[in-house]
Design a protein around this motif. Structure first.
Motif, mmCIF file in Angstrom:
data_model
loop_
_atom_site.group_PDB
_atom_site.id
_atom_site.type_symbol
_atom_site.label_atom_id
_atom_site.label_comp_id
_atom_site.label_asym_id
_atom_site.label_seq_id
_atom_site.Cartn_x
_atom_site.Cartn_y
_atom_site.Cartn_z
ATOM 1 N N ASN A 37 8.810 -10.873 2.319
ATOM 2 C CA ASN A 37 7.217 -11.588 3.550
ATOM 3 C C ASN A 37 6.349 -10.863 3.548
ATOM 4 O OD1 ASN A 37 8.498 -14.161 3.482
ATOM 5 N ND2 ASN A 37 9.535 -14.297 5.379
ATOM 6 N N TRP A 38 7.219 -8.994 4.349
ATOM 7 C CA TRP A 38 6.820 -8.598 4.221
ATOM 8 C C TRP A 38 5.874 -7.289 2.657
ATOM 9 C CZ3 TRP A 38 10.943 -6.009 7.001
ATOM 10 C CH2 TRP A 38 11.095 -6.810 8.554
ATOM 11 N N PHE A 39 6.417 -7.725 1.641
ATOM 12 C CA PHE A 39 5.551 -6.739 0.650
ATOM 13 C C PHE A 39 5.151 -8.233 -0.290
ATOM 14 C CE2 PHE A 39 8.557 -3.641 1.274
ATOM 15 C CZ PHE A 39 8.555 -2.451 0.624
ATOM 16 N N ALA A 40 5.173 -9.266 0.113
ATOM 17 C CA ALA A 40 4.112 -10.402 -0.155
ATOM 18 C C ALA A 40 2.533 -10.153 0.553
ATOM 19 C CB ALA A 40 4.628 -11.882 -0.116
ATOM 20 N N HIS A 41 2.451 -9.447 1.600
ATOM 21 C CA HIS A 41 1.567 -9.556 2.664
ATOM 22 C C HIS A 41 1.130 -7.996 2.350
ATOM 23 C CE1 HIS A 41 2.816 -13.501 3.973
ATOM 24 N NE2 HIS A 41 1.780 -13.763 4.436
ATOM 25 N N GLU A 42 -0.242 -8.207 2.045
ATOM 26 C CA GLU A 42 -1.551 -6.495 2.262
ATOM 27 C C GLU A 42 -0.278 -4.950 3.405
ATOM 28 O OE1 GLU A 42 -5.272 -4.266 1.199
ATOM 29 O OE2 GLU A 42 -4.859 -6.461 0.781
#
Length: 274
Positions: free
Chosen positions: A235-240
């Motif tokens: 989730n974190w790496f999917a959001h800039e």
């Protein structure tokens, strides 16, 4: 001499008369028919008429395809005419096959929720660090080292988010900057930006999330420590914004904290430091 001849004639007449009388008596006594024995001498007694014995009626057994009995009991019976062969084969019983019951396939049972207290929070925290470092290495960056104080800060914040039931940088009455200051980490953990002309602090050093932990949440059902950690880091790496924080070139240390709630949710916090 004449007398002897007369006596002989008289005797012949008597014998002849006696014979004729006997013949007449037999004729009258048997209904008028004079019977003989074929020799011409005397009469024979009438021959009795013999009635033939009744022929026993054979019993035919049905039910066997080869004409024999199968030991299951008596079949139907038929009567043959005396003196004639029974050329009609016994009826063959055709067994009606029993209907085959079609078994309805059972659906695959859906596993129930995993007990929250069966999940190890420390293992999740270590998996979170590994997942972050794997992605940093893929980008040519240094791995982040776990820091004891930062870890304690992150665990406490995850606990407070769980208590309030939602994700926020402010929980338990403290903001991110206040937590760093209260733990004497604020001045130590400012991180220079990539141009080395600015500092990152406060919320710029913290990432947060809430994911499934043994139950369904946000269309996911994480049933073990690895899945929980992967879900949060993905989730974190999917959001800039979160991805940018976790890939700071000048970051060197981190603390990861996890708290699994009784409602099968995992609250995850990562605090960064130089």
């Amino acid at each position: 001499m004449a007398n002897k001849i007369a006596l002989l004639l008289l005797g012949g007449i008597v014998v002849t008369a006696a014979t004729a009388g006997a013949a007449i008596g037999v004729y009258v006594g048997d209904g008028g028919q004079l019977l003989g024995d074929g020799t011409g001498g005397g009469s024979a007694a009438p021959t009795p008429t013999v009635t033939p014995a009744t022929t026993a009626t054979p019993t035919a057994t049905s039910g066997g395809n080869d004409g024999g009995g199968d030991g299951d009991g008596a079949g139907e019976t038929g009567t043959e005419e005396p003196g004639s062969a029974n050329t009609t084969p016994p009826p063959t019983s055709t067994a009606t096959p029993a209907a085959t019951a079609t078994r309805t396939p059972e659906g695959t049972p859906t596993p129930g929720p995993v007990r929250p207290d069966s999940l190890n929070e420390t293992k999740i925290q270590l998996r979170v660090i590994d997942e972050i470092n794997d992605r940093r290495v893929d980008r040519g960056l240094q791995k982040l080292r776990p820091h004891e104080v930062l870890t304690r800060m992150a665990v406490n914040h995850s606990q407070r988010m769980s208590e309030q039931g939602y994700v926020s940088h402010s929980a338990g009455g403290f903001t991110t900057e206040e937590r760093y200051r209260r733990n004497d980490m604020y001045d130590v953990c400012t991180v220079q930006d990539d141009t080395n002309t600015g500092l990152r602090d406060g919320e710029a050093l913290e990432t947060l999330d809430k994911v499934s932990a043994g139950g369904t949440f946000d269309n996911r059902t994480n049933r073990n420590e690895r899945e929980i950690a992967q879900d949060a880091v993905e989730n974190w790496f999917a959001h800039e914004e979160s991805r940018r924080k976790l890939t700071y070139e000048n970051a060197r240390q981190l603390g990861a904290g996890v708290h699994v709630s009784g409602s099968n949710r995992a609250y995850v916090t990562v605090d960064l430091c130089s």
